[in-house]
Design a protein around this motif. Structure first.
Motif, PDB file in Angstrom:
ATOM      1  N   ASP A   1       0.870  -1.167   0.000  1.00  0.00           N
ATOM      2  CA  ASP A   1       0.000   0.000   0.000  1.00  0.00           C
ATOM      3  C   ASP A   1       0.914   1.227   0.000  1.00  0.00           C
ATOM      4  N   VAL A   2       1.269   1.679  -1.189  1.00  0.00           N
ATOM      5  CA  VAL A   2       2.219   2.788  -1.297  1.00  0.00           C
ATOM      6  C   VAL A   2       1.638   4.089  -0.757  1.00  0.00           C
ATOM      7  N   PHE A   3       0.332   4.148  -0.605  1.00  0.00           N
ATOM      8  CA  PHE A   3      -0.295   5.359  -0.085  1.00  0.00           C
ATOM      9  C   PHE A   3      -0.108   5.498   1.423  1.00  0.00           C
ATOM     10  N   ARG A   4       0.175   4.392   2.087  1.00  0.00           N
ATOM     11  CA  ARG A   4       0.387   4.431   3.533  1.00  0.00           C
ATOM     12  C   ARG A   4       1.839   4.105   3.918  1.00  0.00           C
ATOM     13  N   ALA A   5       2.653   3.751   2.963  1.00  0.00           N
ATOM     14  CA  ALA A   5       4.043   3.382   3.230  1.00  0.00           C
ATOM     15  C   ALA A   5       4.935   4.619   3.330  1.00  0.00           C
ATOM     16  N   ASP A   6       6.068   4.437   3.949  1.00  0.00           N
ATOM     17  CA  ASP A   6       7.087   5.483   4.025  1.00  0.00           C
ATOM     18  C   ASP A   6       7.983   5.336   2.790  1.00  0.00           C
ATOM     19  N   ILE A   7       7.609   6.013   1.722  1.00  0.00           N
ATOM     20  CA  ILE A   7       8.390   5.976   0.486  1.00  0.00           C
ATOM     21  C   ILE A   7       8.730   7.407   0.112  1.00  0.00           C
ATOM     22  N   ARG A   8       9.996   7.701   0.189  1.00  0.00           N
ATOM     23  CA  ARG A   8      10.460   9.047  -0.123  1.00  0.00           C
ATOM     24  C   ARG A   8      10.816   9.149  -1.606  1.00  0.00           C
TER      25      ARG A   8
ATOM     26  N   PRO B   1      22.769   0.345  -3.439  1.00  0.00           N
ATOM     27  CA  PRO B   1      21.763   0.706  -2.448  1.00  0.00           C
ATOM     28  C   PRO B   1      21.447   2.203  -2.494  1.00  0.00           C
ATOM     29  N   CYS B   2      20.215   2.504  -2.178  1.00  0.00           N
ATOM     30  CA  CYS B   2      19.772   3.888  -2.093  1.00  0.00           C
ATOM     31  C   CYS B   2      20.162   4.429  -0.716  1.00  0.00           C
TER      32      CYS B   2
ATOM     33  N   ASN C   1      13.916  -0.914   2.104  1.00  0.00           N
ATOM     34  CA  ASN C   1      13.966  -2.001   3.077  1.00  0.00           C
ATOM     35  C   ASN C   1      13.005  -3.155   2.805  1.00  0.00           C
ATOM     36  N   LYS C   2      11.922  -2.916   2.069  1.00  0.00           N
ATOM     37  CA  LYS C   2      10.916  -3.961   1.858  1.00  0.00           C
ATOM     38  C   LYS C   2      10.578  -4.178   0.387  1.00  0.00           C
ATOM     39  N   MET C   3      10.219  -3.119  -0.285  1.00  0.00           N
ATOM     40  CA  MET C   3       9.659  -3.244  -1.621  1.00  0.00           C
ATOM     41  C   MET C   3      10.676  -3.655  -2.680  1.00  0.00           C
ATOM     42  N   LYS C   4      11.855  -3.096  -2.646  1.00  0.00           N
ATOM     43  CA  LYS C   4      12.863  -3.373  -3.664  1.00  0.00           C
ATOM     44  C   LYS C   4      13.191  -4.867  -3.760  1.00  0.00           C
ATOM     45  N   GLY C   5      13.360  -5.528  -2.640  1.00  0.00           N
ATOM     46  CA  GLY C   5      13.638  -6.966  -2.637  1.00  0.00           C
ATOM     47  C   GLY C   5      12.491  -7.774  -3.214  1.00  0.00           C
ATOM     48  N   SER C   6      11.266  -7.387  -2.881  1.00  0.00           N
ATOM     49  CA  SER C   6      10.101  -8.088  -3.423  1.00  0.00           C
ATOM     50  C   SER C   6       9.978  -7.888  -4.928  1.00  0.00           C
TER      51      SER C   6
ATOM     52  N   LEU D   1       2.794   6.570  -6.160  1.00  0.00           N
ATOM     53  CA  LEU D   1       3.202   5.494  -7.073  1.00  0.00           C
ATOM     54  C   LEU D   1       4.299   5.978  -8.011  1.00  0.00           C
ATOM     55  N   LYS D   2       4.235   7.217  -8.403  1.00  0.00           N
ATOM     56  CA  LYS D   2       5.292   7.790  -9.248  1.00  0.00           C
ATOM     57  C   LYS D   2       6.625   7.776  -8.486  1.00  0.00           C
ATOM     58  N   ALA D   3       6.588   8.004  -7.186  1.00  0.00           N
ATOM     59  CA  ALA D   3       7.815   7.957  -6.371  1.00  0.00           C
ATOM     60  C   ALA D   3       8.424   6.558  -6.397  1.00  0.00           C
ATOM     61  N   VAL D   4       7.591   5.524  -6.365  1.00  0.00           N
ATOM     62  CA  VAL D   4       8.086   4.141  -6.450  1.00  0.00           C
ATOM     63  C   VAL D   4       8.796   3.935  -7.782  1.00  0.00           C
ATOM     64  N   ILE D   5       8.174   4.345  -8.851  1.00  0.00           N
ATOM     65  CA  ILE D   5       8.776   4.159 -10.173  1.00  0.00           C
ATOM     66  C   ILE D   5      10.067   4.954 -10.290  1.00  0.00           C
ATOM     67  N   ASP D   6      10.096   6.161  -9.760  1.00  0.00           N
ATOM     68  CA  ASP D   6      11.338   6.946  -9.776  1.00  0.00           C
ATOM     69  C   ASP D   6      12.452   6.231  -9.021  1.00  0.00           C
TER      70      ASP D   6
END
Length: 154
Positions: free
Chosen positions: A14-21, A34-35, A43-48, A70-75
């Motif tokens: 749930d990227v809307f509630r996750a800590d994604i900078r 590593p970032c 810590n979680k999403m990249k490995g998955s 979601l755009k932050a995840v793709i970036d």
């Protein structure tokens, strides 16, 4: 959240509630390391993402575009762009918008197609649910069945 479903294991974020900078463009990762940001993405999403066969992007349309979260995840794909590109991940896009005009998904669709091309993802399909602003609006459209049919076809 990770769960078993039929023959597949699904990992849900749930990227809307996750800590994604957002990516800060420091290039510390060099597109393959590593970032510097130690958030839920690193810590979680990249490995998955590395482990999965398919990425399913599920989102509402915000002002004719992708939501910032979601755009932050793709970036942040930048931190392993080369590796991720060689994986040739399968992707699906499921999106909905209140608006039902002909152009509501034009930017969303163009960006999705470009990301698939650039990252060498294999686009397995998309559902563009126009006129889906509320559950009752959505029920009156052809869209509730479309994700199910797309899933069966993959």
């Amino acid at each position: 959240m990770r769960r078993k479903r039929d023959r597949h294991t699904i990992t849900e974020f749930d990227v809307f509630r996750a800590d994604i900078r957002p990516c800060i463009g420091c290039n510390h990762c060099g597109m393959g390391g590593p970032c510097v940001q130690k958030d839920d993405y690193e810590n979680k999403m990249k490995g998955s993402i590395r482990e999965t066969d398919m990425i399913v992007f599920v989102m509402p349309v915000y002002y004719h575009n992708w939501p910032a979260q979601l755009k932050a995840v793709i970036d942040r794909f930048y931190s392993f762009t080369t590796e991720l590109t060689y994986m040739h991940k399968k992707t699906v896009l499921l999106t909905a918008a209140w608006d039902d005009t002909d152009t509501v998904f034009s930017v969303v669709k163009a960006y999705y197609e470009r990301i698939c091309e650039y990252m060498e993802f294999y686009d397995c399909g998309a559902v563009y649910g126009d006129g889906c602003g509320t559950p009752s609006m959505t029920r009156g459209t052809k869209h509730p069945q479309a994700p199910y049919e797309l899933g069966k076809s993959i």
